[in-house]
Design a protein around this motif. Structure first.
Motif: not given
Lengths: 136, 280
Positions: A97, A99-104, A106
């Protein structure tokens, strides 16, 4: 209990206790785990020093054969491992969650702040860390 | 103060909502749709520009979301460079999302679905970053999704097999999985491991909340079915990889079979996916 066995048990318990203490000293163990392993190794040490404890426990628990205590230990350890598997699974979900949230986030940030496509070739804001490690 | 900042962010984000591209003058229903092509990739710096170029040529009406799953070869930089290609049709956006650590294919694809759900896309197409899928097949896939009124359409290599050389043993493995999945879902599935799929709004929202981890394609079918969704297949041809080696070796293939078969058995007993976000 044979003397050799007793020495063996005490040595094992002592090593376990020392390892636990060292892990606590390095802050590699969280408190709840530290307590669990401290208690476990102290219990092992106690049974090594006073084997009569085991016999007494077996009698109290109405176990005909004292070695059945090992079965109880096994169940105890199995429970711990199972619990850790659950914890690991939950942690993996959370990590995913995050890592995905961070990518979204960013991506959204880059859109708002101006795209990193404006930075020089090969030095995109997101690529830096890992591109660096490739050249290492 | 902080509320104002949040509002500003929300307003700005609002302006980046995808618009129906309407660039298809031939009256296709696609013109009303907001479509995003999700391209998961891991260490595909050599292939990604080619993939993006093909997508730009064949699907100028679709946005692209490249999900770089923590590559170590500068895949996202290559994707960004390719996205700036002056020959690319304007109005179409290429987004590059980068994981700061490697999650595996399931995590990467799910980031794409979460992106699609957040931005309000109507259709999300999964398209591998290694170049084995054909950009020209994206439009027929999306059209099949609309025409058949299902939640997901996947491209099957085995309805009219052509253009893809499978090893005998690998083919047997896929056939076995297909049989299992067909039995469990009570729908005919010929290619459960195909990663070339188009998902409608309902499937996008489901996959944004729940998506399997390793070799997720087969499990995703079961998940969709258990959530009450529908799916169909259409024939497609696929290429073998352009460059580099496939991520599935023979040993891994066996592992995949075991894992997916087990997942199928587990899926039968698991409670249906909940609407509760953040759990998985």
């Amino acid at each position: 209990m044979l003397f050799g066995q007793q020495v063996c048990l005490i040595a094992m318990a002592a090593v376990m206790l020392l390892v636990t203490l060292e892990l606590i000293r390095r802050r590699w163990l969280r408190e709840e785990y530290a307590i669990l392993w401290l208690v476990t190794s102290l219990f092992l040490l106690a049974t090594g020093v006073f084997p009569a404890l085991l016999l007494w426990a077996a009698e109290e628990l109405n176990l005909a054969v004292p070695t059945l205590l090992t079965l109880l230990c096994f169940l105890f350890l199995t429970g711990i491992v199972l619990q850790y598997s659950v914890v690991l699974t939950r942690q993996a979900h959370r990590q995913r969650r995050i890592i995905q949230e961070q990518a979204l986030l960013r991506e959204k940030l880059e859109e708002i702040a101006g795209t990193p496509a404006d930075t020089p070739e090969g030095r995109s804001a997101s690529g830096q860390a890992d591109d660096g490690s490739v050249r290492r | 103060m902080s509320i104002q900042v949040q509002d500003a962010v929300a307003d700005k984000a609002e302006s980046h909502r995808p618009q129906p591209l309407g660039r298809l003058a031939d009256g296709s229903p696609l013109a009303r749709l907001r479509v995003v092509v999700i391209v998961p990739c891991y260490n595909e710096a050599d292939n990604i520009a080619h993939v993006l170029r093909n997508l730009g040529r064949h699907c100028p009406w679709a946005d692209v979301a490249v999900i770089d799953d923590g590559s170590r070869d500068g895949t996202s930089a290559a994707a960004r460079a390719a996205a700036r290609d002056p020959a690319a049709p304007d109005g179409r956006r290429v987004f590059v999302l980068r994981h700061c650590a490697n999650l595996g294919i399931g995590g990467a694809v799910q980031t794409g679905y979460r992106f699609a759900a957040e931005r309000g896309y109507d259709v999300a197409v999964q398209f591998d970053g290694d170049g084995q899928h054909r950009a020209a097949a994206v439009r027929p896939l999306v059209e099949a999704l609309l025409a058949r009124g299902v939640d997901q359409v996947s491209g099957s290599r085995f309805i009219n097999p052509r253009g893809y050389g499978q090893y005998g043993i690998r083919l047997a493995g896929i056939k076995l999985l297909a049989l299992l999945v067909s039995l469990v879902t009570r729908r005919r599935v010929t290619d459960p491991s195909s990663g070339f799929r188009a998902a409608g709004r309902r499937a996008i929202e489901l996959f944004a909340r729940h998506y399997p981890q390793d070799w997720p394609e087969t499990e995703a079918l079961l998940l969709l079915r258990r959530a009450g969704g529908s799916f169909a297949e259409m024939p497609v041809a696929m290429r073998s990889r352009r460059r580099g080696r496939t991520s599935i070796s023979f040993r891994k293939g066996l592992l995949m079979m075991a894992k997916v078969s087990l997942a199928i058995l587990i899926a039968i007993f698991q409670s249906p996916p909940s609407a509760d976000a953040g759990k998985e």
